[in-house]
Design an enzyme around this catalytic site. Structure first.
Site, short mmCIF file in Angstrom:
data_model
loop_
_atom_site.label_atom_id
_atom_site.label_comp_id
_atom_site.label_asym_id
_atom_site.label_seq_id
_atom_site.Cartn_x
_atom_site.Cartn_y
_atom_site.Cartn_z
N VAL A 170 22.34 -4.74 38.57
CA VAL A 170 21.95 -3.78 37.51
C VAL A 170 23.13 -3.19 36.98
O VAL A 170 24.19 -2.92 37.42
CB VAL A 170 21.13 -2.50 38.48
CG1 VAL A 170 20.76 -1.49 37.40
CG2 VAL A 170 20.10 -3.12 39.31
N ASP A 205 7.39 -0.40 50.11
CA ASP A 205 8.95 -0.61 50.13
C ASP A 205 9.18 0.86 49.89
O ASP A 205 10.56 0.98 49.45
CB ASP A 205 9.52 -1.53 49.60
CG ASP A 205 10.91 -2.03 49.95
OD1 ASP A 205 11.24 -1.70 51.08
OD2 ASP A 205 11.71 -2.64 49.35
N LYS A 207 18.18 -4.51 34.93
CA LYS A 207 17.99 -5.28 36.10
C LYS A 207 18.07 -6.62 35.93
O LYS A 207 17.16 -7.30 35.01
CB LYS A 207 16.83 -4.96 36.84
CG LYS A 207 16.57 -5.55 38.25
CD LYS A 207 15.32 -4.99 38.95
CE LYS A 207 14.96 -5.63 40.29
NZ LYS A 207 14.00 -5.17 40.96
N HIS A 248 -21.17 3.77 51.85
CA HIS A 248 -21.05 3.08 53.13
C HIS A 248 -22.72 3.19 53.71
O HIS A 248 -23.20 4.29 53.97
CB HIS A 248 -20.24 3.52 54.10
CG HIS A 248 -19.02 3.50 53.81
ND1 HIS A 248 -18.14 2.17 54.20
CD2 HIS A 248 -17.87 4.37 53.49
CE1 HIS A 248 -16.94 2.24 53.84
NE2 HIS A 248 -16.78 3.43 53.15
#
Length: 668
Positions: free
Chosen positions: A424, A529, A438, A141
């Protein structure tokens, strides 16, 4: 050696020499040090400190006339990751005209040289001593961190990745430095990959070695840390066939390599300046997304015909030498979608950008970034739309084709569960291996979304992440074939075994998840998630993270989701709820919720409130209570994940250490 000020007493000199750990002092000088602003509200102040630099440590001491000073701080030279100048702020007084920064593992230090020569000597001396350090930064930075953000890029996390290339990185990582540390006679003469032929147009798969590797078999190839390799073949999830800069080919362990997203043009020598317009356009012709000189109306027609979220193209603007990015978004009231047009801007450093604070040296790099992160535009650039006659197959091959399994080799045995995507099922692969299949219905997930999730899983190889065996893409339902976890979903397991599980077992489950998330964090992926429902339990109670449908690769630890994107409210951090800003720190928040789920044996978080009420409660500072099976120490860990400010939350690396520190106390 820089001479000390005349004000420095002989007694101080003697003290510094005795404290130098019997190392020769390289530099010592009275310098101005800037406060570190450990809290956002802390005022900035400047104090004189006597800095003493030895081969092992950098010390700084109190200095007040002839009084003996106390040691105020020490930095281990081996932990320094970057030493570079800092841009001065407006209206800076004379005594603060020559700042430089020392970025180290545990923090950031700003120091001011007394003059230009003083700063130069400190920079050269420090950079010389850190040249063999591990984990040097390739970006830094250039602006100060002030009032809770970097002035150069406005990032609010003090440990945020740099926004400017550190030019010295490559020279400090020269081949000779790396080779000297390898066992035996492993050598590599050139640090870069050979040039790519001009006609090469397809994306290249490049990997960078994260660790040195000495061959264990005849077919193996040596790896040298920080060097690039072409990925030729993925032999299996654990081994890649690669080629080095000398053209040598061999097998390498995937755990030692980190894949980089790069295109053919980006591997060519970077001259550091933009070419003229005609040369640049000739280069852009290699890319499917560049459509050249077409009208705004025509671009909208082509994108609407595509009809897919994130369809995009780059076209020449009506203004000479300029370009416009046209993007289709479906997350609007118009059922047919809306096309947004973004002008490509150029800053004072000749870098290009669509959104401020996200600048790049070239258009391909800009597009590569926004393919992974919306970051200020309406949606990610997902599907390039071309006007070229050559059509792209609707079903592109995955990897090198070795991930494609024969559907006939898989026998489906029984249903394990279901979701919005499909079923599944437990399967038997080649009559021998138990696998989880799946099955993706055509109506539940597009082929592009399916491929994106599968390709993300292909990049993972970690014992605490569910392993991908392959895919079946020839027809619907599509298959994602993974390892079979016999105890199923973690959330269900917690509910079904309430009376059997002990606190130390619950903490071990959290530790497993934390290990997996530390791996994702290190490799610049955010899960988005993370929850107990998306983790699986093996026969030995090992917990592995699964369900990567929302996972994203990020280049600066931040992902701004598209308008209308759904996310799990009760697992989401405040910056997600209010601004749709995802990062590894929003994953940390979700991990704290997961820990609460585990120690409450599968209870619903905020069970008395609906989603709008949860948003309001979180904004007011409300946090989940301590579960009965959680000790105070464990609750402190999960509570630390729920700090309102992302930068104040721990990293997954820190969380793993904290969990390990209390594990012994939890055992019976």
């Amino acid at each position: 050696m820089l001479r000390l000020s005349r004000e420095t007493s002989s007694s101080q000199r003697q003290m510094f020499k005795s404290n130098s750990m019997q190392n020769d002092i390289i530099l010592e000088e009275l310098l101005l040090k800037r406060s570190q602003q450990k809290k956002k509200i802390s005022p900035v102040n400047y104090k004189k400190r006597l800095f003493v630099f030895t081969q092992r440590s950098l010390f700084y001491y109190d200095y007040d006339k002839e009084k003996k000073g106390n040691k105020k701080g020490t930095i281990d030279v081996r932990k320094i990751r970057c030493v570079e100048t800092v841009n001065i702020e407006d209206e800076t007084p004379v005594e603060r005209q020559y700042p430089f920064q020392i970025v180290y593992k545990d923090g950031l230090l700003y120091v001011y040289g007394t003059n230009q020569d003083s700063r130069r000597q400190w920079l050269e001396a420090l950079q010389k001593e850190i040249k063999n350090n591990s984990y040097l930064l390739n970006k830094y930075h250039p602006g100060f961190f002030t009032n809770g953000k970097f002035l150069c890029c406005n990032q609010s996390c003090k440990t945020a990745p740099g926004c400017a290339i550190w030019e010295l990185y490559n020279s400090l990582h020269s081949p000779s430095n790396i080779t000297e540390r390898l066992p035996g006679n492993l050598k590599l003469n050139r640090p870069s990959l050979p040039p790519i032929p001009r006609e090469a147009k397809s994306p290249l798969r490049i990997a960078v070695a994260e660790y040195d590797y000495r061959p264990q078999r005849k077919s193996d190839i040596p790896l040298i840390k920080n060097h690039k390799y072409y990925i030729l073949v993925e032999k299996d999830p654990d081994w890649w066939r690669v080629r080095d800069a000398d053209g040598n080919e061999g097998d390498a362990p995937r755990t030692h390599l980190r894949e980089r997203f790069e295109t053919a043009n980006e591997t060519r020598k970077d001259t550091g300046s933009r070419e003229n317009d005609s040369a640049e356009e000739a280069s852009l012709e290699d890319y499917e997304w560049f459509v050249g000189d077409i009208t705004r109306a025509r671009s909208e027609q082509l994108l609407l015909e595509k009809g897919k979220e994130g369809a995009f193209m780059l076209r020449k603007s009506s203004q000479a030498g300029k370009y416009t990015m046209s993007v289709l978004s479906l997350a609007v009231e118009n059922k047919n979608g809306t096309v947004k047009h973004y002008h490509v801007h150029t800053d004072s450093d000749n870098k290009v950008y669509l959104a401020q604070n996200h600048c790049f040296a070239s258009l391909p790099k800009l597009i590569t970034y926004h393919q992974h992160n919306a970051a200020g535009i309406l949606t990610r650039l997902r599907h390039p739309v071309s006007t070229k006659l050559k059509k792209v197959p609707s079903s592109a091959p995955l990897g090198n084709g070795l991930w494609e399994l024969k559907r006939i080799d898989i026998v489906l045995l029984k249903e394990l569960g279901s979701g919005q995507f499909g079923l599944v099922q437990l399967g038997k692969w080649k009559g021998e291996y138990d696998v989880a299949v799946k099955m993706i219905r055509e109506s539940s997930m597009s082929e592009e979304e399916f491929l994106e999730e599968a390709q993300i899983m292909m990049k993972f190889s970690h014992p605490k992440l569910v392993r991908l065996y392959g895919v079946c893409t020839e027809k619907y339902p599509l298959y994602i074939v993974t390892e079979f976890m016999s105890n199923g979903c973690l959330l269900t397991y917690l509910k079904d075994h309430r009376k059997e599980l002990q606190p130390f077992q619950l903490l071990e489950m959290c530790h497993d998840v934390c290990e997996a998330m530390e791996f994702l964090e290190h490799h610049q992926f955010i899960h988005r998630d993370l929850a107990a429902r998306n983790c699986l339990v093996d026969s030995d109670l090992t917990v592995k993270v699964s369900d990567f449908g929302m996972t994203r690769y990020v280049l600066d630890d931040q992902y701004v989701s598209s308008v209308g994107t759904k996310f799990p409210v009760k697992w989401s951090a405040p910056e997600v709820l209010h601004y749709s800003n995802f990062s590894s720190k929003s994953d940390v928040w979700a991990f704290g919720i997961l820990m609460w789920e585990v120690f409450s044996l599968g209870k619903q978080p905020y069970e008395l409130y609906d989603n709008p009420q949860v948003v309001e409660k979180i904004s007011q500072g409300y946090r989940l209570y301590r579960p009965q099976l959680s000790s105070e120490g464990i609750y402190e860990i999960m509570y630390s994940c729920w700090h309102e400010l992302p930068e104040q939350r721990p990293t997954f690396h820190q969380l793993r250490s904290q969990i390990e520190s209390v594990q012994d106390d939890e055992r019976p």
